[in-house]
Write an enzyme that holds these catalytic residues in place. Sequence first.
Site, PDB file in Angstrom:
ATOM      1  CG  HIS A  33      -1.902  -1.067   1.334  1.00  0.00           C
ATOM      2  ND1 HIS A  33      -1.836  -2.052   2.292  1.00  0.00           N
ATOM      3  CD2 HIS A  33      -3.004  -1.336   0.604  1.00  0.00           C
ATOM      4  CE1 HIS A  33      -2.853  -2.878   2.151  1.00  0.00           C
ATOM      5  NE2 HIS A  33      -3.587  -2.473   1.130  1.00  0.00           N
ATOM      6  CB  SER A 183      -4.568  -6.993   4.338  1.00  0.00           C
ATOM      7  OG  SER A 183      -4.231  -5.757   3.758  1.00  0.00           O
TER       8      SER A 183
END
Length: 289
Positions: A33, A183
């Site tokens: 990210h 994630s």
Amino acid sequence: MEIVKTIATARALRARYGRVALVPTMGALHAGHMSLLAHARNNAPCVAVSIFVNPTQFGPKEDYNKYPRPIEDDLDKCEEAGVDFIFAPSAEEVYPPGQPDIVVDLPALTTPLEGKHRPGHFKGVCQVVAKLFNIIQPTAACFGQKDFQQLRVISAMVDALDMPIDIIPCPTLRDPDGLAMSSRNAYLSADERQRALAISRALMLAYSEFRSGIIQTNRLIATMQRPLLENHLNIDYVAAVDANTLKPVEKVDGPTVLAIAARVNKTRLIDNVTIAPPESLPQRDDDEE
Ligand code: AMP
């Protein structure tokens, strides 16, 4: 860094800026990210991040409830990275009760691969991304190639609906051993993580095989399947598709995505690499140097 939770405050904040690059995320931020934030910064003087675990893109048996939500950690990371503002709405803010369920559907791109295994997933993705685009009105938005089908679908949506937004593709970040950052890697035990490495290894093996001259995708697919099966992963798909149409190809004669979705016990992971014959790549002008 400002943090806003409502659509009205997000709009008011956005109005203060000219060009804005948006990085849509579901939080639980990792270095992948963060690399998107760097691309965003190159594309606009203002970087906005949305953090929203979007319920409409999860299937009824998927991990919406247990999806990690380390919001304080995420905010610290964004602050450190110099993000200008965060939009972190509640589900009720984005989907007020009674609002009609509008969908954008691009069946040719959303039916194969992830679409087959996660029915309705891309309807939810398009719904939330279209809303985020309308709320933030970014001039650019960054998406990871890790979710290459999502990137392709969003690019097509923006084209087809004439949204004035540059979609910026960003390369996949990997851990040093090759595992694509996600994630969902947080769900893996040490043993599962070791087995999950078979996914990136499979892609790298097929990539080397292609580099050594093999262009038949049935051979490349067989090469990818082997390490997955040896490590007892449950395969959702192992595919070689045209990077643009997402249709299966028999030979690599243009940009082709090798894509894998597999489950390590209950954790579903995806990864891909793009390969292309040298003649299909943009020509490099050696005279320039
Ligand atoms: P997510 O929070 O999983 O919805 O992802 C938000 C954005 O980060 C999407 O555009 C993803 O494609 C991108 N992303 C996720 N993992 C990676 C990675 N390992 N490298 C680069 N981008 C990623």
